[in-house]
Scaffold this motif. Structure first.
Motif, PDB file in Angstrom:
ATOM      1  N   MET A 283       0.846  -1.184   0.000  1.00 13.09           N
ATOM      2  CA  MET A 283       0.000   0.000   0.000  1.00 13.09           C
ATOM      3  C   MET A 283       0.885   1.239   0.000  1.00 13.09           C
ATOM      4  SD  MET A 283      -3.207  -0.915   0.001  1.00 13.09           S
ATOM      5  CE  MET A 283      -4.054   0.552   0.567  1.00 13.09           C
ATOM      6  N   LEU A 284       0.512   2.211  -0.816  1.00 12.42           N
ATOM      7  CA  LEU A 284       1.236   3.477  -0.833  1.00 12.42           C
ATOM      8  C   LEU A 284       0.741   4.329   0.323  1.00 12.42           C
ATOM      9  CD1 LEU A 284       3.257   5.238  -2.432  1.00 12.42           C
ATOM     10  CD2 LEU A 284       1.290   6.225  -3.611  1.00 12.42           C
ATOM     11  N   GLY A 285       1.652   4.753   1.167  1.00 14.05           N
ATOM     12  CA  GLY A 285       1.263   5.560   2.316  1.00 14.05           C
ATOM     13  C   GLY A 285       2.486   5.987   3.092  1.00 14.05           C
ATOM     14  N   PRO A 286       2.286   6.740   4.148  1.00 13.35           N
ATOM     15  CA  PRO A 286       3.425   7.197   4.954  1.00 13.35           C
ATOM     16  C   PRO A 286       4.145   6.030   5.612  1.00 13.35           C
ATOM     17  CG  PRO A 286       1.339   7.705   6.046  1.00 13.35           C
ATOM     18  CD  PRO A 286       0.998   7.230   4.675  1.00 13.35           C
ATOM     19  N   SER A 287       5.476   6.138   5.676  1.00 14.72           N
ATOM     20  CA  SER A 287       6.305   5.102   6.290  1.00 14.72           C
ATOM     21  C   SER A 287       6.416   5.376   7.780  1.00 14.72           C
ATOM     22  CB  SER A 287       7.690   5.101   5.631  1.00 14.72           C
ATOM     23  OG  SER A 287       8.553   4.223   6.303  1.00 14.72           O
ATOM     24  N   GLU A 288       5.852   4.484   8.597  1.00 11.24           N
ATOM     25  CA  GLU A 288       5.842   4.680  10.042  1.00 11.24           C
ATOM     26  C   GLU A 288       6.268   3.397  10.741  1.00 11.24           C
ATOM     27  OE1 GLU A 288       1.850   5.789  10.845  1.00 11.24           O
ATOM     28  OE2 GLU A 288       2.072   7.855  10.103  1.00 11.24           O
ATOM     29  N   GLY A 289       6.901   3.542  11.889  1.00 12.90           N
ATOM     30  CA  GLY A 289       7.310   2.379  12.680  1.00 12.90           C
ATOM     31  C   GLY A 289       8.086   2.796  13.907  1.00 12.90           C
ATOM     32  N   ARG A 290       8.275   1.833  14.790  1.00 11.07           N
ATOM     33  CA  ARG A 290       8.975   2.128  16.055  1.00 11.07           C
ATOM     34  C   ARG A 290      10.484   2.087  15.906  1.00 11.07           C
ATOM     35  NH1 ARG A 290       6.025  -2.470  19.328  1.00 11.07           N
ATOM     36  NH2 ARG A 290       6.197  -3.357  17.232  1.00 11.07           N
ATOM     37  N   ARG A 291      10.986   1.304  14.948  1.00 12.61           N
ATOM     38  CA  ARG A 291      12.433   1.167  14.809  1.00 12.61           C
ATOM     39  C   ARG A 291      12.735   0.728  13.380  1.00 12.61           C
ATOM     40  NH1 ARG A 291      10.264  -3.369  16.796  1.00 12.61           N
ATOM     41  NH2 ARG A 291      11.181  -5.419  16.367  1.00 12.61           N
ATOM     42  N   THR A 292      14.012   0.806  13.012  1.00 13.91           N
ATOM     43  CA  THR A 292      14.438   0.344  11.695  1.00 13.91           C
ATOM     44  C   THR A 292      15.308  -0.887  11.855  1.00 13.91           C
ATOM     45  OG1 THR A 292      16.481   1.627  11.634  1.00 13.91           O
ATOM     46  CG2 THR A 292      14.463   2.744  10.894  1.00 13.91           C
ATOM     47  N   GLY A 298      21.782  -2.754  15.780  1.00 18.62           N
ATOM     48  CA  GLY A 298      22.704  -2.019  16.634  1.00 18.62           C
ATOM     49  C   GLY A 298      23.821  -1.333  15.874  1.00 18.62           C
ATOM     50  N   LEU A 299      23.525  -0.811  14.686  1.00 15.17           N
ATOM     51  CA  LEU A 299      24.543  -0.183  13.847  1.00 15.17           C
ATOM     52  C   LEU A 299      24.339   1.320  13.765  1.00 15.17           C
ATOM     53  CD1 LEU A 299      24.507  -2.752  10.883  1.00 15.17           C
ATOM     54  CD2 LEU A 299      26.145  -2.638  12.773  1.00 15.17           C
ATOM     55  N   ASP A 300      25.445   2.054  13.672  1.00 15.85           N
ATOM     56  CA  ASP A 300      25.392   3.500  13.528  1.00 15.85           C
ATOM     57  C   ASP A 300      24.970   3.885  12.107  1.00 15.85           C
ATOM     58  OD1 ASP A 300      26.261   3.775  16.135  1.00 15.85           O
ATOM     59  OD2 ASP A 300      28.396   3.845  15.555  1.00 15.85           O
ATOM     60  N   ASP A 301      24.582   5.144  11.937  1.00 12.97           N
ATOM     61  CA  ASP A 301      24.089   5.608  10.644  1.00 12.97           C
ATOM     62  C   ASP A 301      25.141   5.519   9.543  1.00 12.97           C
ATOM     63  OD1 ASP A 301      21.665   6.101  11.746  1.00 12.97           O
ATOM     64  OD2 ASP A 301      21.949   8.263  11.977  1.00 12.97           O
TER      65      ASP A 301
END
Length: 946
Positions: A283-292, A298-301
């Protein structure tokens, strides 16, 4: 039958929790006005409960229940089949994987052979211990066969020995059958082959009880094309494939995950209605969630992160992916989203990674709910799909993960599995590596990390490939199924063919049925509508034609022989006069209102100015009148009036039939004939929404009949009533030569039909400049005088063609037309090839020229080209090629086709020869037996009442 919203029960053999496709389907049906119920089969001993998915969709959790022994004749030796412990299955998979690595006399094969020996020793007790169980299951199946024969009669799966060969399907049948029957659905949607027996038995019981249930079936994979590594139990797999083959004739609607699989199952199972491809778009819609996934690992950006999400198995190329990690930058990590977590394959993949020295850069992370998945995946930089090509199932796969990665805006690296690789390269969303080549995979992953696809490009693709683009097709077909279930209840015959339901037994009606034919414009110049109305009247039907006239005209009545004609002015909505744009902003808005995609147009266009107001006007004009006329058959002659027909049909109730004449390939009109984009899209949508409700469809050419049946999944191929003229004596008061006042010394070319630039009339006029002065061109114009005449004369002037060589002539009545045209020497037409509408067309003018004994010079549109070359009735030239056109004209002026040949071909192609087939369609719809039409087709002259 459900009162109110049609009930759709969606079910498969496993829990619903991670089946995003089933959940999306349920949501679409809910939004479309259905009552979806989802059955989630849990593991044996699991929870039994109900809950609301997304607060609105009823979900019933049912633990798998083994079929009791007493149902199989109380055979004591036949204990329920016990599920093999998970660790044993994992050992077997690891052994199979190591066996696949034994390739010859080398160190790697020797190491793999040692692992196989060690694992075989661990599995020996389980391999030996299975033999008594197999014997017991064999005896059990024999008892079950007898039980089926004694209690249930014929069963299409009886000889497949499901308790022994595919026990999960047998247990699922036992678990679900009574529940499915008790829910009394209007539509059963089977979501996996293992629920086929449950679906069939529930369908059969419901139909025996008079409940008109329909069957929808989703083929999520090419099961017959699975690679060997994914088959598992060979006997079970063969049983499943055969079970699916036997089930297909009972389905009313079949879907699959992409076009190649849909085409394959349509051909393999000879489906009367082609399977529909519904890709696994999110479904096309906003991407939402508690974590990636990055946070979960446990990795840095700043750490380069590759992600794989999906099934873990050697068949999916997981060993290639682990090996490839030795060929990517040393700071790059891999996150594997796995279900279940922990996964039984984790130990062997970890062992493989440790041997390569990359184990510290590989992270196994848990799955998340579908509503959070896109956000979860978006934490990575690159997505990978190592599943190798080479098997039919893999080469035809378009997995949901592809589109999930796309919506997460991840550059995608895939193997060269054919469909996947083609999609990725065509859409520019990533890179392709050679299957089973870890070095090449590492190379492509490195390149993708260094040079990712721009996020803006991926966002544009995500909008194009979203589940919302499937919804219109889904709802159209489910509404068709629900309509059929209500209108055509089945009683006792589980194999009733749906498309036969609207028809009635010949002779079941003796009084003349009333047919009301209507379109969006006046009837006077619509030769096809007049021919159909006259034929029905000649066959004994009562016929009324509703002719929609210009707004503001007076209503009235007319007649055409025994056909009654009602003239009704269009009730036009009062619209404020639109002022010319005064500034850039207003010009931009005007452009968007005309040519932007529908979603944008609707935002900037007031409802009173939208194109579909035209349909509302016709519905307002016609619906009450159609109900008042009390027809037996509503004959729709243009998409604009479909809504009026459906509104009238609902009010008239059961017994009214709907016929649609698809006289054009509306979706295939060339760009120059489409006009304003918004209006063309509305026209195409009106046809698509309406045609599925038609009980019979007519059309004008064989290729178009095939196109319509496939595009709209029609249950019956449209009847082709070609644009043949009615045969009249070749006589009249004057010819076109007389009408324009030229003598016999002039060689006269004639074009008769629509005068528009889309018909490439410029070429015909410019051609006069290079032909001798005694060659003239006459355009038979409808209406006459024609508003395009001045513009076309400017073309002649620019080409230095003398105005006296270009003539415009008025039309004549149909019974005089052949003689009128016969005064010319050669007929010409430059309608170009290249659009579906032109290439599929066999226009009425083609046959009118034939009846006028005129050779035809025309452009190479496909269907016309094939006809002319087959029958030798003229000459074809290359579209748009002036010199080739001149060659063809000179050839026919110098050596015309013999008139006797043209007369012979004309005699074989008359409207009278089509009448029996046309009347037979109406007879089947009404139960009436038409009378044989008399010899001689009457003149189709419309006479207005005083």
């Amino acid at each position: 039958m459900t009162v109110g919203k049609p009930r759709v029960v969606i079910f498969r053999h496993a829990p619903i929790d991670f089946d995003s496709r089933a959940k999306r389907l349920a949501g679409t049906l809910l939004r479309g006005g259905f009552e979806p119920i989802v059955i989630s089969v849990e593991p044996a001993g699991g929870r039994s409960e109900e809950f609301l998915l997304d607060g609105a969709i009823r979900v019933i959790r049912v633990p798998l229940t083994f079929r009791p022994q007493e149902d199989l004749g109380r055979l004591d030796a036949a204990a329920p089949v016990q599920k093999e412990p998970e660790h044993v299955g994992a050992l077997r998979r690891r052994r199979a994987a190591y066996r696949s690595r034994i390739t010859g006399p080398n160190a790697g094969s020797a190491k793999a052979a040692l692992h196989v020996a060690k694992l075989s020793a661990q599995l020996l007790p389980h391999d030996l211990g299975d033999t008594p169980g197999r014997i017991a299951r064999g005896a059990r199946s024999l008892v079950q066969k007898a039980w089926y024969l004694r209690g249930k009669g014929e069963d299409p799966f009886l000889d497949l020995d499901l308790p022994n060969n595919l026990p999960i399907a047998d247990h699922t049948d036992y678990t679900l059958r009574d529940l499915l029957i008790s829910l009394r659905p209007d539509i059963l949607h089977a979501h996996h082959p293992n629920v086929i027996p449950a679906a069939w038995h529930a369908m059969d019981e419901l139909r025996r009880g008079g409940h008109p249930v329909r069957i929808s079936y989703d083929v999520r994979e090419n099961f017959s094309g699975l690679p060997e590594k994914e088959i598992g139990d060979v006997t079970g797999h063969r049983t499943m494939v055969e079970m699916q083959r036997r089930f297909m004739p009972f389905t009313d609607y079949v879907t699959s995950v992409n076009e190649p699989i849909a085409d394959l199952i349509t051909a393999d199972y000879q489906l009367p209605r082609p399977a529909i491809a519904l890709r696994n778009y999110p479904m096309l819609g906003p991407s939402e969630g508690r974590r990636t996934v990055r946070e979960e690992a446990g990795l840095d950006d700043g750490v380069p992160l590759i992600v794989y999400s999906g099934v873990m198995s050697r068949a999916r190329g997981m060993d290639t992916l682990i090996d490839a990690m030795a060929h990517v930058p040393s700071d790059a990590h891999l996150a594997i989203v796995t279900m279940p977590m922990p996964h039984p394959m984790m130990p062997e993949l970890t062992e493989q990674a440790e041997a390569l020295g990359v184990a510290d850069r590989i992270h196994f992370v848990p799955p998340v709910d579908q509503s959070e998945l896109i956000h979860y995946l978006s934490g990575a930089d690159v997505a990978v799909h190592p599943m190798p090509g080479g098997s039919p199932n893999h080469d035809q796969a378009m997995p949901n993960k592809l589109f999930e990665y796309l919506h997460a805006e991840l550059t995608f690296v895939t193997s060269d599995a054919k469909l996947l690789a083609d999609f990725v390269t065509t859409n520019g969303m990533g890179r392709v590596f050679r299957s089973n080549d870890p070095v090449d995979l590492g190379r492509q992953l490195t390149a993708a990390l260094a040079d990712p696809v721009p996020a803006e490009h991926l966002r544009g693709l995500a909008e194009r490939y979203s589940w919302q683009n499937n919804e219109e097709s889904i709802l159209t077909d489910f509404r068709r199924l629900a309509h059929l279930a209500i209108e055509d209840p089945r009683t006792g015959d589980a194999q009733l063919i749906p498309q036969d339901a609207p028809f009635r037994a010949p002779g079941s009606r003796t009084d003349a049925p009333h047919v009301v034919l209507f379109r969006h414009a006046p009837i006077d110049l619509d030769t096809r509508a007049k021919k159909i109305a006259t034929t029905l009247s000649r066959g004994g039907y009562r016929v009324t034609v509703v002719s929609v006239e210009q707004p503001g005209t007076e209503p009235g009545e007319a007649s055409m022989g025994d056909v009654r004609i009602l003239r009704v002015p269009l009730k036009r909505t009062v619209r404020p006069a639109k002022a010319a744009p005064r500034n850039l902003r207003e010009r931009v808005i005007g452009k968007l209102q005309r040519d932007a995609p529908a979603r944008v147009r609707n935002l900037v266009t007031p409802p009173s100015e939208r194109p579909d107001v035209v349909i509302a006007e016709h519905t307002d004009t016609l619906a009450d009148l159609l109900v008042e006329l009390k027809p037996d058959v509503l004959h729709v002659h243009h998409p604009y009036v479909f809504d009026a027909a459906l509104a009238a049909e609902r009010r008239l109730g059961d017994g009214v039939r709907l016929v649609y004449d698809a006289r054009e390939n509306w979706a295939g009109l060339p760009g120059v004939e489409q006009g304003v984009r918004a209006q063309h899209e509305m026209l195409v949508k009106a046809e698509a929404d309406g045609i599925v409700h038609a009980d019979a469809v007519l059309t004008v050419a064989e290729p178009l009949a095939d196109e319509l049946k496939q595009r709209f999944r029609l249950p019956r191929r449209p009847l082709v009533a070609l644009h043949y003229p009615a045969e009249y004596p070749l006589e009249g008061e004057r010819t076109v030569r007389d009408a324009v006042g030229v003598g016999d010394d002039v060689k006269l070319l004639v074009y008769s039909g629509v005068l528009s630039r889309a018909r490439n009339l410029d070429l015909l006029i410019r051609g006069l400049a290079e032909l001798p002065d005694d060659v003239h061109l006459v355009l038979v114009a409808v209406p006459f005088p024609h508003p395009q005449e001045a513009e076309l004369r400017k073309v002649a002037e620019a080409a230095d063609v003398a105005q006296e060589r270009l003539h415009f002539a008025p039309p004549v009545e149909q019974h005089e037309l052949a003689y009128y045209l016969s005064g010319a020497d050669v007929a010409v037409s430059a309608i170009p090839k290249g659009s579906p509408n032109h290439d599929l067309a066999l226009p009425n003018k083609l046959f009118e020229y034939l009846h006028a004994r005129l050779p035809l010079v025309h452009a190479d549109a496909a269907a016309m080209r094939a006809f002319t070359r087959k029958h030798g009735t003229g000459t074809v030239f290359r579209s748009g090629d002036l010199q080739d056109y001149l060659r063809a004209v000179r050839q026919n002026l110098a050596s015309p086709v013999p008139a006797d040949l043209l007369a012979e071909k004309a005699a074989e192609r008359t409207w009278q020869g089509l009448e029996d087939g046309l009347l037979a369609v109406y007879d089947r719809l009404t139960g009436y037996e038409h009378r044989a039409p008399e010899a001689g087709f009457p003149p189709m002259v419309v006479v207005d009442a005083d």
